[in-house]
Design an enzyme around this catalytic site. Structure first.
Site, PDB file in Angstrom:
ATOM      1  N   HIS A  89     -16.406 -14.974   3.539  1.00 48.03           N
ATOM      2  CA  HIS A  89     -16.936 -13.770   4.215  1.00 48.03           C
ATOM      3  C   HIS A  89     -15.822 -13.018   4.942  1.00 48.03           C
ATOM      4  O   HIS A  89     -16.075 -12.349   5.930  1.00 48.03           O
ATOM      5  CB  HIS A  89     -18.039 -14.121   5.228  1.00 48.03           C
TER       6      HIS A  89
ATOM      7  N   LYS B   1       5.667   3.670   6.890  1.00 53.68           N
ATOM      8  CA  LYS B   1       4.740   3.068   5.937  1.00 53.68           C
ATOM      9  C   LYS B   1       5.398   2.474   4.699  1.00 53.68           C
ATOM     10  O   LYS B   1       6.386   2.987   4.188  1.00 53.68           O
ATOM     11  CB  LYS B   1       3.706   4.108   5.477  1.00 53.68           C
TER      12      LYS B   1
ATOM     13  N   SER C  85       4.995   6.859   2.623  1.00 48.04           N
ATOM     14  CA  SER C  85       4.110   7.936   3.049  1.00 48.04           C
ATOM     15  C   SER C  85       4.947   9.181   3.299  1.00 48.04           C
ATOM     16  O   SER C  85       6.062   9.090   3.812  1.00 48.04           O
ATOM     17  CB  SER C  85       3.382   7.520   4.325  1.00 48.04           C
TER      18      SER C  85
ATOM     19  N   GLU D 181      -3.506  -0.864  -5.316  1.00 47.61           N
ATOM     20  CA  GLU D 181      -4.674   0.006  -5.137  1.00 47.61           C
ATOM     21  C   GLU D 181      -5.038   0.704  -6.442  1.00 47.61           C
ATOM     22  O   GLU D 181      -6.217   0.869  -6.771  1.00 47.61           O
ATOM     23  CB  GLU D 181      -4.404   1.025  -4.033  1.00 47.61           C
TER      24      GLU D 181
END
Ligand code: ARG
Length: 458
Positions: free
Chosen positions: A157, A284, A278, A291
């Protein structure tokens, strides 16, 4: 423009809109090699059976071989005004050998021809995919072996649960990928029947030899029903379903690695060469590849849905709708191959942050199950043990204490069976060593599994 295979009966030219709308050459041209290979086997069979004169058959085979060479060398010029790849090859053969080319389509229809081309394509691609999957398994195994002593807090979970070996977690990926490989192999075995010879849908009055063609093209068998041969695309759906399942595995792996690469988890570091930055936030380092893998999986599942919906509601036998099964098939195969290729490279560029991970193992809640099992071994019932440990965990959280800091007197308050030696199991190594049930995360078992995969993936 290639001559239509059916133009004469029309006595009139089709509208350019019709041609554009019905054409499939833009995408079925990638089946060209299979189309030619199928035609070569077919021409040989026609000659052998005396359906066409032997010299004509030989001429066709010769011409088709030249076309095949041109295709392989990239010299072949596709005629994008042709209706489909079959018409294009037929026309190219006519240009090479003249009238004899017109005998090639004897005892054949594009309906059985396209089913053949696609089956040959899928068989090859399944072999390619199996190779890629095996490479990915090897890359994962390497990472596991390199970090065989790393214990991570495992999650259920997405909440801290119990200690497991990182290698154990990684081997779980390898298990799933193995089933993916097997599923694809099953699909291949099932589709390994030659549809050619079904002709339009009813067979032919000419004395063809389907087994001869099957043998030449490496099919295990011939299809037993001509209507089934041209109607069904279950073999495409099955391959797509297998790819969709594989892609779910790939997506889950990507998601794990995305989480692990966050500052919050900090389990892994992905090399800069496999990250992006970024445009506004200079600090970043983003896991865009992972992704995009996760995102592409939606496309693959869409490809499966697309063909399922295409097939639903079609009457038996060939319908032109079936032309539309190819773009989703090609897309899914290409996308999965792209994902596998970059995933293999990415796994080779993952560094495990051992110290940071080790810092997470002091969370004593990781050992609650071990304490429960300690009590069970002393004769306490499961229910009672769960209650005892539950109370102890709650009190410790409320009072900001650690179980390891409780005195023997405090321990005894929860259960007379709780001796000070219970504190020995508040340790990640002890914890994983306890999990000796087959398939569990004990180092001995995991090393055994790594060895097994090393042998299997050789
Ligand atoms: N382009 C068609 C397909 O992909 C080939 C078969 C066409 N057959 C026909 N009778 N129009 O399915």
């Amino acid at each position: 423009m290639a001559k239509k295979l059916w133009g004469t009966r029309f006595g009139k030219k089709t509208s350019s809109l019709t041609d554009k709308f019905t054409s499939s050459i833009a995408f079925d041209k990638r089946l060209a090699l299979y189309d030619v290979l199928g035609s070569i086997a077919h021409a040989k069979m026609l000659g052998k059976q005396g359906i066409v004169p032997k010299p004509d058959a030989a001429l066709m085979v010769k011409g088709l071989n030249v076309i095949m060479r041109d295709l392989k060398s990239g010299k072949f010029k596709f005629d994008l005004s042709a209706e489909d790849i079959h018409s294009n090859i037929q026309e190219a053969l006519f240009k090479k050998i003249g009238q004899a080319a017109f005998k090639l389509h004897t005892a054949r229809s594009r309906n059985d021809q396209i089913a053949l081309d696609v089956k040959m394509y899928i068989k090859d691609e399944i072999d390619n995919l199996a190779g890629f999957i095996a490479e990915l398994q090897k890359a994962i195994l390497k990472l596991a072996q390199k970090n065989s002593k790393v214990i991570i807090p495992g999650y259920t979970h997405l909440q801290v649960a119990q200690c497991v070996l990182l290698a154990h977690h990684l081997l779980a990926y390898i298990e799933g990928l193995e089933r993916d490989k097997q599923r694809l192999q099953d699909a291949k075995n099932r589709l390994d029947t030659l549809p050619l010879g079904a002709c339009a849908f009813s067979g032919t009055g000419l004395a063809i030899d389907r087994n001869f063609v099957a043998k030449k093209l490496g099919f295990k068998n011939v299809t037993a029903n001509s209507i089934d041969s041209v109607s069904d695309r279950d073999f495409i759906i099955e391959a797509l379903a297998d790819l969709a399942i594989l892609s779910v595995h790939l997506s889950r792996m990507a998601e794990d690695l995305i989480l692990w690469s966050t500052k919050e988890f900090s389990f892994i570091d992905i090399d800069f060469s496999f990250c992006t930055g970024s445009s506004i936030m200079p600090h970043k380092k983003n896991p865009d590849i992972l992704e995009l893998i996760r995102g592409s999986v939606g496309k693959i599942q869409g490809d499966l849905s697309s063909v399922l919906i295409l097939m639903k509601g079609l009457p038996s036998s060939y319908n032109r709708d079936l032309q539309l099964d190819k773009p989703p098939l090609f897309d899914a195969v290409d996308t999965v191959k792209d994902i596998l290729e970059i995933f293999i490279a990415l796994f080779e560029n993952v560094a495990v942050k051992k110290e940071e991970i080790a810092g997470r193992l002091s969370d004593e809640s990781l050992f609650s199950v071990d304490i429960v099992e300690y009590l069970i071994k002393k004769g306490v019932s499961y229910r009672e043990a769960h209650d005892i440990v539950g109370k102890m965990v709650r009190d410790c959280l409320d009072k900001g204490k650690k179980i390891s800091g409780l005195s023997s007197f405090e321990l005894k308050k929860y259960s007379a069976k709780l001796e000070p030696d219970v504190k020995k199991i508040l340790n990640a190594w002890v914890s994983v060593n306890l999990k000796q049930s087959f398939g569990g995360t004990s180092p001995k078992l995991v090393v055994g599994q790594m060895h097994k995969w090393q042998q299997r993936l050789k």
